[in-house]
Design a protein around this motif. Structure first.
Motif, PDB file in Angstrom:
ATOM      1  N   GLN A   1       0.860  -1.184   0.000  1.00  0.00           N
ATOM      2  CA  GLN A   1       0.000   0.000   0.000  1.00  0.00           C
ATOM      3  C   GLN A   1       0.902   1.241   0.000  1.00  0.00           C
ATOM      4  OE1 GLN A   1      -3.392  -1.778  -0.238  1.00  0.00           O
ATOM      5  NE2 GLN A   1      -3.851   0.014   0.972  1.00  0.00           N
ATOM      6  N   VAL A   2       0.774   2.084  -1.009  1.00  0.00           N
ATOM      7  CA  VAL A   2       1.595   3.290  -1.082  1.00  0.00           C
ATOM      8  C   VAL A   2       0.705   4.464  -1.475  1.00  0.00           C
ATOM      9  CG1 VAL A   2       2.302   2.873  -3.496  1.00  0.00           C
ATOM     10  CG2 VAL A   2       3.731   4.298  -2.000  1.00  0.00           C
ATOM     11  N   GLU A   3       0.913   5.594  -0.796  1.00  0.00           N
ATOM     12  CA  GLU A   3       0.095   6.764  -1.102  1.00  0.00           C
ATOM     13  C   GLU A   3       0.963   8.017  -1.057  1.00  0.00           C
ATOM     14  OE1 GLU A   3      -1.897   8.127   3.076  1.00  0.00           O
ATOM     15  OE2 GLU A   3      -2.691   6.266   2.210  1.00  0.00           O
ATOM     16  N   TYR A   4       0.572   8.993  -1.887  1.00  0.00           N
ATOM     17  CA  TYR A   4       1.269  10.277  -1.902  1.00  0.00           C
ATOM     18  C   TYR A   4       0.221  11.380  -2.047  1.00  0.00           C
ATOM     19  CZ  TYR A   4       5.357  13.313  -2.572  1.00  0.00           C
ATOM     20  OH  TYR A   4       6.327  14.262  -2.426  1.00  0.00           O
ATOM     21  N   PRO A   5      -0.358  11.817  -0.935  1.00  0.00           N
ATOM     22  CA  PRO A   5      -1.358  12.886  -0.989  1.00  0.00           C
ATOM     23  C   PRO A   5      -0.762  14.264  -0.671  1.00  0.00           C
ATOM     24  CG  PRO A   5      -1.526  11.728   1.103  1.00  0.00           C
ATOM     25  CD  PRO A   5      -0.367  11.114   0.358  1.00  0.00           C
ATOM     26  N   LEU A   6      -1.192  15.255  -1.428  1.00  0.00           N
ATOM     27  CA  LEU A   6      -0.831  16.660  -1.223  1.00  0.00           C
ATOM     28  C   LEU A   6      -2.102  17.511  -1.288  1.00  0.00           C
ATOM     29  CD1 LEU A   6       2.172  16.997  -3.724  1.00  0.00           C
ATOM     30  CD2 LEU A   6       2.345  16.625  -1.266  1.00  0.00           C
ATOM     31  N   GLU A   7      -2.035  18.714  -0.724  1.00  0.00           N
ATOM     32  CA  GLU A   7      -3.194  19.608  -0.785  1.00  0.00           C
ATOM     33  C   GLU A   7      -2.963  20.841  -1.651  1.00  0.00           C
ATOM     34  OE1 GLU A   7      -4.134  21.216   3.067  1.00  0.00           O
ATOM     35  OE2 GLU A   7      -2.393  22.545   3.063  1.00  0.00           O
TER      36      GLU A   7
ATOM     37  N   ASP B   1       3.350  13.494 -11.667  1.00  0.00           N
ATOM     38  CA  ASP B   1       4.135  14.375 -10.818  1.00  0.00           C
ATOM     39  C   ASP B   1       4.548  13.698  -9.519  1.00  0.00           C
ATOM     40  OD1 ASP B   1       5.348  16.862 -10.208  1.00  0.00           O
ATOM     41  OD2 ASP B   1       3.627  17.434  -8.994  1.00  0.00           O
ATOM     42  N   ILE B   2       3.620  13.038  -8.834  1.00  0.00           N
ATOM     43  CA  ILE B   2       3.935  12.407  -7.556  1.00  0.00           C
ATOM     44  C   ILE B   2       3.662  10.901  -7.538  1.00  0.00           C
ATOM     45  CG2 ILE B   2       3.724  14.484  -6.161  1.00  0.00           C
ATOM     46  CD1 ILE B   2       0.845  13.773  -5.557  1.00  0.00           C
ATOM     47  N   GLY B   3       2.745  10.446  -8.394  1.00  0.00           N
ATOM     48  CA  GLY B   3       2.479   9.015  -8.455  1.00  0.00           C
ATOM     49  C   GLY B   3       3.695   8.216  -8.866  1.00  0.00           C
ATOM     50  N   THR B   4       4.546   8.798  -9.712  1.00  0.00           N
ATOM     51  CA  THR B   4       5.768   8.101 -10.119  1.00  0.00           C
ATOM     52  C   THR B   4       6.704   7.908  -8.934  1.00  0.00           C
ATOM     53  OG1 THR B   4       6.593  10.238 -10.888  1.00  0.00           O
ATOM     54  CG2 THR B   4       5.748   8.721 -12.552  1.00  0.00           C
TER      55      THR B   4
ATOM     56  N   ASP C   1      -5.338  14.923 -14.575  1.00  0.00           N
ATOM     57  CA  ASP C   1      -5.846  14.375 -13.319  1.00  0.00           C
ATOM     58  C   ASP C   1      -5.197  15.059 -12.122  1.00  0.00           C
ATOM     59  OD1 ASP C   1      -3.628  12.383 -11.997  1.00  0.00           O
ATOM     60  OD2 ASP C   1      -3.437  12.423 -14.185  1.00  0.00           O
ATOM     61  N   ASP C   2      -5.968  15.220 -11.058  1.00  0.00           N
ATOM     62  CA  ASP C   2      -5.404  15.683  -9.798  1.00  0.00           C
ATOM     63  C   ASP C   2      -5.612  14.654  -8.687  1.00  0.00           C
ATOM     64  OD1 ASP C   2      -8.130  16.143  -9.240  1.00  0.00           O
ATOM     65  OD2 ASP C   2      -7.955  18.290  -9.673  1.00  0.00           O
ATOM     66  N   ASN C   3      -6.091  13.459  -9.063  1.00  0.00           N
ATOM     67  CA  ASN C   3      -6.263  12.361  -8.108  1.00  0.00           C
ATOM     68  C   ASN C   3      -6.225  11.045  -8.888  1.00  0.00           C
ATOM     69  OD1 ASN C   3      -7.315  11.913  -5.072  1.00  0.00           O
ATOM     70  ND2 ASN C   3      -8.223  10.364  -6.394  1.00  0.00           N
TER      71      ASN C   3
ATOM     72  N   SER D   1      -2.393   8.651  -5.468  1.00  0.00           N
ATOM     73  CA  SER D   1      -1.723   9.951  -5.540  1.00  0.00           C
ATOM     74  C   SER D   1      -2.789  11.029  -5.657  1.00  0.00           C
ATOM     75  CB  SER D   1      -0.765  10.023  -6.735  1.00  0.00           C
ATOM     76  OG  SER D   1      -1.461  10.003  -7.964  1.00  0.00           O
ATOM     77  N   SER D   2      -2.594  12.133  -4.952  1.00  0.00           N
ATOM     78  CA  SER D   2      -3.581  13.199  -4.975  1.00  0.00           C
ATOM     79  C   SER D   2      -2.919  14.549  -4.730  1.00  0.00           C
ATOM     80  CB  SER D   2      -4.655  12.972  -3.910  1.00  0.00           C
ATOM     81  OG  SER D   2      -5.641  13.989  -3.978  1.00  0.00           O
ATOM     82  N   GLN D   3      -3.353  15.537  -5.498  1.00  0.00           N
ATOM     83  CA  GLN D   3      -2.909  16.915  -5.298  1.00  0.00           C
ATOM     84  C   GLN D   3      -4.016  17.760  -4.661  1.00  0.00           C
ATOM     85  OE1 GLN D   3      -2.110  17.234  -9.474  1.00  0.00           O
ATOM     86  NE2 GLN D   3       0.105  17.307  -9.176  1.00  0.00           N
ATOM     87  N   VAL D   4      -5.107  17.099  -4.246  1.00  0.00           N
ATOM     88  CA  VAL D   4      -6.261  17.830  -3.710  1.00  0.00           C
ATOM     89  C   VAL D   4      -6.671  17.300  -2.336  1.00  0.00           C
ATOM     90  CG1 VAL D   4      -7.107  18.459  -6.000  1.00  0.00           C
ATOM     91  CG2 VAL D   4      -7.896  16.323  -4.945  1.00  0.00           C
ATOM     92  N   ALA D   5      -5.726  16.707  -1.609  1.00  0.00           N
ATOM     93  CA  ALA D   5      -6.025  16.081  -0.317  1.00  0.00           C
ATOM     94  C   ALA D   5      -5.797  17.099   0.801  1.00  0.00           C
ATOM     95  CB  ALA D   5      -5.153  14.850  -0.112  1.00  0.00           C
TER      96      ALA D   5
END
Length: 391
Positions: A168-174, A205-208, A239-241, A258-262
């Motif tokens: 399980q890997v996640e990269y959330p940003l706001e 951008d961040i999912g990689t 996409d932003d998520n 991956s998310s840029q809207v978290a």
């Protein structure tokens, strides 16, 4: 002919992009300085030549080695006796391929921001060019520079958690939760432009980063992926998520977010790996600790700096336990790893622990292939399973 003896001096570093106001350029310069392996001696720092020359002067770069663009830099450096050994590319994604190609063809090693290119075709070509020229092409997957990420990798390889079952890997940003690209934010503007960022938004951008981290720690290769992309900010072109299911070779299953809207997430990269006999968890915002739990056992917090940690982990540690190391040091570990490989190749020897697991051109190629497969799964196959071309 350039002087290629690297045994008694720092590596001569050039930089394209990364000038005044560029966040990532400063990070590259800090990383190059910290372990004393590089001297920044040349650059084409800005698309505005006058701004670039002013920045070069502020950073004590000789005027004749401050260039108006990367093409002039290649020509100016190619035949110097004291030419640069390696160039750092700190520009928007769509420029990576032509810049890296030009320097590799000139016989100069390359350190490139991720993703390596915006198209899979270009990524294949760049990887093949690096192989054909014998030059080194490093890619800055920063999070593989953290000591405790290397410890997690060593523990998985040693069998401490048994055969891996779930990743399980996640990269959330706001930071892009609103349309800041429409309000003058230049960093957001090019990241939401398909012509400059490539096909994937948050996933590129961040999912990689998340994808590379999961593969780096577990050693697993993706067999197939299925993706669901979303764009929550109205009018945004990418996409932003992203949610991605991953089937790994050997039967393990993975889930990547991956998310840029978290909202509330500053830099929430997190990895959890579950095996048959134990699990590991690492959080980028608490990077000096690794949580290890054995089957039916109590969680154990493993802290950076302990003598019993792996050679690769200790090689990337500078301060004693209780003295935190973080993002700059992780980036420095990449730069020191790049230097170790460049020197070792020139001298025909092994690069040692610092050269272990350093992200290079094939890692960059895998990242681009992942983004390509994710977007194809979502756009062309309604989220159905696809096999990445390179894993």
């Amino acid at each position: 002919m350039a002087n290629t003896n690297l045994s008694n001096r720092r590596l001569r570093l050039g930089m394209v992009g990364g000038g005044k106001g560029a966040y990532i350029g400063g990070i590259h310069r800090f990383a190059a300085r910290l372990d004393n392996h590089y001297d920044l001696v040349a650059g084409a720092f800005d698309v505005d030549a006058a701004r670039g020359h002013a920045f070069a002067a502020e950073n004590f770069i000789a005027r004749d080695r401050s260039y108006s663009d990367y093409a002039a830099m290649v020509e100016g450096e190619r035949d110097r006796e004291d030419r640069i050994d390696v160039v750092a590319i700190c520009t928007p994604n769509h420029t990576h391929y032509p810049i890296a190609k030009a320097f590799l063809e000139a016989g100069i090693d390359v350190i490139c921001e991720k993703p390596m290119t915006t198209t899979l075709e270009d990524a294949v070509a760049l990887h093949e060019l690096a192989q054909a020229t014998g030059r080194f092409l490093g890619v800055t997957y920063t999070y593989s520079g953290y000591p405790m990420v290397h410890e997690a990798r060593a523990m998985v390889a040693r069998g401490d958690i048994g055969k891996v079952r779930v990743v399980q890997v996640e990269y959330p940003l706001e930071w892009m939760a609103t349309g800041i690209e429409l309000q003058g934010n230049q960093q957001a503007a090019w990241r939401t432009d398909p012509a400059k960022n490539g096909r994937g938004g948050s996933i590129g951008d961040i999912g990689t980063h998340a994808y590379h981290l999961a593969g780096f720690v577990t050693g697993l290769k993706a067999e197939a992926i299925a993706a669901d992309l979303a764009t929550f900010v109205e009018g945004r072109a990418l996409d932003d998520n992203a949610h991605v299911m991953i089937r790994y070779e050997g039967g393990a299953r993975g889930l990547l977010w991956s998310s840029q809207v978290a909202i509330g997430q500053s830099n929430g990269l997190r990895l959890r790996v579950f095996g048959e006999t134990g699990s590991l968890a690492w959080h980028q915002e608490h990077p000096n600790e690794l949580l290890f739990t054995k089957l039916f056992g109590a969680p154990e917090t493993i802290k950076r700096g302990r003598d019993e940690l792996s050679d690769d982990t200790r090689a990337r540690t500078r301060t004693p336990p209780g003295h935190p190391e973080g993002y700059i040091e992780a980036f420095t570990n990449l730069y020191s790893g790049f230097a170790a490989i460049i020197r070792a190749r020139a001298e025909g020897r092994d690069a040692g622990p610092m050269g272990e697991g350093v992200p290079a051109s094939y890692d960059g190629l895998k990242g681009v292939a992942f983004v390509d497969a994710v977007v194809d799964s979502h756009e062309k196959h309604s989220g159905g399973w696809l096999v990445p071309r390179f894993a």
